[in-house]
Write an enzyme that holds these catalytic residues in place. Structure first.
Site, PDB file in Angstrom:
ATOM      1  N   GLU A 140     -13.431  57.538 -33.476  1.00 12.38           N
ATOM      2  CA  GLU A 140     -12.944  57.657 -31.845  1.00 12.38           C
ATOM      3  C   GLU A 140     -11.546  57.469 -31.649  1.00 12.38           C
ATOM      4  OE1 GLU A 140     -16.898  56.298 -29.491  1.00 12.38           O
ATOM      5  OE2 GLU A 140     -15.852  54.830 -30.127  1.00 12.38           O
ATOM      6  N   TRP A 165     -16.358  46.346 -14.850  1.00 12.89           N
ATOM      7  CA  TRP A 165     -16.175  46.577 -16.224  1.00 12.89           C
ATOM      8  C   TRP A 165     -14.839  47.422 -16.692  1.00 12.89           C
ATOM      9  CZ3 TRP A 165     -18.972  45.956 -20.840  1.00 12.89           C
ATOM     10  CH2 TRP A 165     -18.697  46.820 -22.135  1.00 12.89           C
ATOM     11  N   MET A 166     -14.482  46.797 -17.917  1.00 13.11           N
ATOM     12  CA  MET A 166     -13.322  47.767 -18.502  1.00 13.11           C
ATOM     13  C   MET A 166     -13.738  47.843 -20.077  1.00 13.11           C
ATOM     14  SD  MET A 166      -9.644  45.731 -19.559  1.00 13.11           S
ATOM     15  CE  MET A 166      -8.624  46.224 -18.150  1.00 13.11           C
ATOM     16  N   ASN A 167     -13.495  49.129 -20.469  1.00 10.47           N
ATOM     17  CA  ASN A 167     -13.194  49.262 -21.964  1.00 10.47           C
ATOM     18  C   ASN A 167     -11.859  49.678 -22.292  1.00 10.47           C
ATOM     19  OD1 ASN A 167     -15.670  51.056 -21.242  1.00 10.47           O
ATOM     20  ND2 ASN A 167     -14.594  52.008 -23.236  1.00 10.47           N
ATOM     21  N   ASP A 168     -11.826  50.896 -23.360  1.00 12.30           N
ATOM     22  CA  ASP A 168     -10.676  51.243 -23.891  1.00 12.30           C
ATOM     23  C   ASP A 168      -9.378  51.295 -23.044  1.00 12.30           C
ATOM     24  OD1 ASP A 168     -12.933  51.924 -25.450  1.00 12.30           O
ATOM     25  OD2 ASP A 168     -12.326  53.999 -25.654  1.00 12.30           O
ATOM     26  N   TRP A 217     -17.959  45.927 -28.797  1.00 13.18           N
ATOM     27  CA  TRP A 217     -19.229  46.579 -28.476  1.00 13.18           C
ATOM     28  C   TRP A 217     -20.371  45.788 -28.440  1.00 13.18           C
ATOM     29  CZ3 TRP A 217     -19.220  49.879 -24.458  1.00 13.18           C
ATOM     30  CH2 TRP A 217     -18.231  50.674 -24.331  1.00 13.18           C
ATOM     31  N   ARG A 255     -14.132  63.923 -28.605  1.00 12.84           N
ATOM     32  CA  ARG A 255     -13.649  63.028 -27.520  1.00 12.84           C
ATOM     33  C   ARG A 255     -12.373  62.284 -27.781  1.00 12.84           C
ATOM     34  NH1 ARG A 255     -18.367  60.420 -28.771  1.00 12.84           N
ATOM     35  NH2 ARG A 255     -18.336  58.820 -29.657  1.00 12.84           N
ATOM     36  N   PHE A 294     -13.971  59.899 -19.579  1.00 13.78           N
ATOM     37  CA  PHE A 294     -13.992  59.264 -20.863  1.00 13.78           C
ATOM     38  C   PHE A 294     -12.540  59.254 -21.318  1.00 13.78           C
ATOM     39  CE2 PHE A 294     -18.388  58.996 -23.300  1.00 13.78           C
ATOM     40  CZ  PHE A 294     -18.940  58.547 -22.093  1.00 13.78           C
TER      41      PHE A 294
HETATM   42  C1  FRU Z   1     -14.693  53.888 -27.534  1.00 13.85           C
HETATM   43  C2  FRU Z   1     -15.576  54.891 -26.815  1.00 13.85           C
HETATM   44  C3  FRU Z   1     -14.722  56.301 -26.793  1.00 13.85           C
HETATM   45  C4  FRU Z   1     -15.176  56.770 -25.412  1.00 13.85           C
HETATM   46  C5  FRU Z   1     -15.246  55.467 -24.470  1.00 13.85           C
HETATM   47  C6  FRU Z   1     -16.210  55.796 -23.143  1.00 13.85           C
HETATM   48  O1  FRU Z   1     -15.084  52.759 -27.078  1.00 13.85           O
HETATM   49  O2  FRU Z   1     -16.757  55.078 -26.944  1.00 13.85           O
HETATM   50  O3  FRU Z   1     -14.989  57.125 -27.566  1.00 13.85           O
HETATM   51  O4  FRU Z   1     -14.347  57.790 -24.646  1.00 13.85           O
HETATM   52  O5  FRU Z   1     -15.540  54.715 -25.289  1.00 13.85           O
HETATM   53  O6  FRU Z   1     -16.344  54.680 -22.509  1.00 13.85           O
END
Ligand code: FRU
Length: 496
Positions: free
Chosen positions: A224, A37-40, A307, A168, A99
């Site tokens: 964020e 998995w990848m996000n930000d 998301w 964060r 995070f």
């Molecule tokens: C944004 C977020 C950030 C957090 C990260 C967690 O997409 O919710 O605020 O640091 O993803 O994976």
């Protein structure tokens, strides 16, 4: 450098599993997770002649889990090389996740990573509570050691009333005098969002400085992933609000990456806002970060997913999540414009060109197909007759029953991007529409890369991005016009 068992385990796991993912099963030039998995995007920076891009990462599943930092490097922002996982959640203060955050080069040549450590505390007889703090690690571009004095910014350095749970995504920048500033997302007592500014002379000892800007529930709630930089005489704040309602931001809902553009008041350090704009009006784009290139360009990259729509996926795939194309940004006419990084131009091959082509009804053109394509179009009404809608279909299967689309409605002055007919079986957001400047000639640049489309409207005045995970055999492109249009077209294969 002493590496934890958790990090070693992640590094061994990703190496073994990634070897089983074929190059053709990933996008050609958009970064995907090594595995899982990848996000930000995190720590997007230039370090020792290479672009470093870290990312929110969970190697063990294609769903979000305890966050690690994945890592890749590139010299041209298009060809990415995976490096081993940079950080795991292996300390008490980040045991529930490493995070989002950022990176910078220290004067001694080491690279500093600053991130949010997440720790869930169980309290007997009560609901558990989450604590988010800012932490640092230092390394050589491959291996990083978390600082012994972590966390470096804690809840004790929050302004009164701010949440210790939603605190964060630190973004570090160097001020002109060599000291550092850090921007952090926070939730004040009104339950909304705000961006806080911290200052430090060395990157390790931090002090609260001021509130950069408050949301006051205008655009979503929690803000964020801040990023702050100068651009064409203005100061730009990137942030990514959660929980946006349609009345708050050009009809967009949920999570959207936005820019707030203005100037900094030198007395208070506050951002005096002039305008707010979404950084993408398509379906999939969030948490954008920027880097300054060696030749001075400001380049932005975002997470090209949504998301709320992560259920749109191929369950067979061993990875999930992709980054957007890196995009150069500029301010023109009171707006941020975006264009694909110019490095992409060198990858264009096999031009197919047509000028002033009459199109009406359904049209397919020889040589115009493919899933890794750069398509430039200028669409205008035929002089004798107009058109009401112009639709581009792409990722179209052989019998034309499944496709993605981009539809320009000339009467309403809207552009819609859609994967509704792509073959999806999920009940999610599949289509978005935005208003476009009604000119006589609409300019569209569409970049396709196996699993995504990014549309640059009118030289990048707006963009619309969308991910889709359909069969690679669906590579048709066709035009569908209700009425009569004229089309200038340039189509290139993109080769890497
Ligand atoms: C944004 C977020 C950030 C957090 C990260 C967690 O997409 O919710 O605020 O640091 O993803 O994976």
């Amino acid at each position: 450098m002493g590496r934890s068992n958790k990090l070693e385990k992640a590094r061994a796991y990703e190496k073994q599993k990634a070897a089983k993912i074929g190059a053709a099963d990933r996008p050609a030039f958009h970064l995907t997770p090594y595995v899982g998995w990848m996000n930000d995007p995190n720590g997007f920076s230039l370090y020792k002649g290479q672009y470093h891009l870290f990312y929110q990462y969970y190697p063990y599943d294609t769903s979000w889990g305890p966050m690690h930092w994945g890592h890749a490097v590139s010299r041209d922002l298009l060809h990415w090389e995976y490096l081993p996982c940079a950080m795991a959640n292996d300390e008490d203060y980040d045991r529930n996740g490493v995070f989002s955050g950022s990176a910078i080069e220290l004067p001694d040549g080491r690279q500093l990573l600053i991130y949010t450590g997440v720790r869930e505390e169980k309290i007997k007889g009560r609901k558990s509570r989450v604590r988010q703090t800012q932490c640092v690690a230092v390394g050589d571009g491959v291996n990083y050691k978390k600082y012994g004095g972590n966390p470096v910014i804690t809840g004790r350095q929050l302004p009164e009333g701010a949440s210790r749970e939603d605190f964060r995504d630190p973004k570090i920048v160097q001020a002109e005098d060599g000291s550092y500033l850090c921007y952090v997302g926070s939730r004040p007592a009104d339950g909304s969002g705000q961006i806080l500014v911290y200052e430090s002379s060395d990157g390790f000892q931090w002090k609260f400085r001021n509130v950069l800007i408050e949301n006051r529930n205008r655009v979503g709630r929690m803000w964020e992933c801040p990023d702050v930089f100068a651009l064409d005489g203005k100061t730009v704040l990137f942030t990514s609000p959660q929980d946006i309602r349609a009345d708050q931001l050009e009809g967009l809902t949920g999570n959207c990456g936005i820019a707030i553009v203005g100037t900094i008041d030198p007395g208070t350090g506050e951002l005096c806002e002039e305008w707010i704009q979404p950084m993408d009006c398509g379906i999939d784009f969030y948490a954008q970060q920027s880097v300054q290139t060696a030749d001075g360009r400001r380049v932005m990259i975002g997470w090209m997913q949504n998301w709320d729509a992560c259920g749109e996926r191929n369950p067979e795939q061993k990875w999930f999540g992709q980054m957007s194309l890196p995009r150069e940004i500029h301010i023109r006419n009171g707006r941020i414009y975006q264009t694909p990084v110019r490095e992409l131009d060198a990858c264009r091959k096999q031009a197919v060109k047509a000028a002033d082509l009459p199109v009406n009804g359904c049209v397919r053109l020889p040589g115009v197909s493919g899933r890794i394509v750069d398509l430039n179009m200028k669409v205008r009404p035929d002089a004798t007759d107009g058109f009401s809608t112009f639709e581009l279909r792409f990722a179209e299967n052989e019998d034309g029953t499944q496709y993605c689309s981009l539809t320009y409605d000339r009467r309403n002055g809207t552009l819609s991007i859609s994967r509704l007919h792509s073959g999806t079986c999920r009940a999610l957001l599949h289509e978005r529409t935005c208003h476009v400047a009604c000119t006589d000639s609409l300019h569209l640049r569409v970049i396709l890369d196996r699993f995504s489309a990014e549309v640059f409207v009118n030289d990048g005045e707006q963009t619309m991005s969308m991910a889709y995970y359909t069969d690679m055999k669906a590579d048709g492109i066709s035009f569908h016009v209700d009425g009569a249009a004229r089309l200038d077209l340039e189509k290139y294969e993109l080769a890497f």
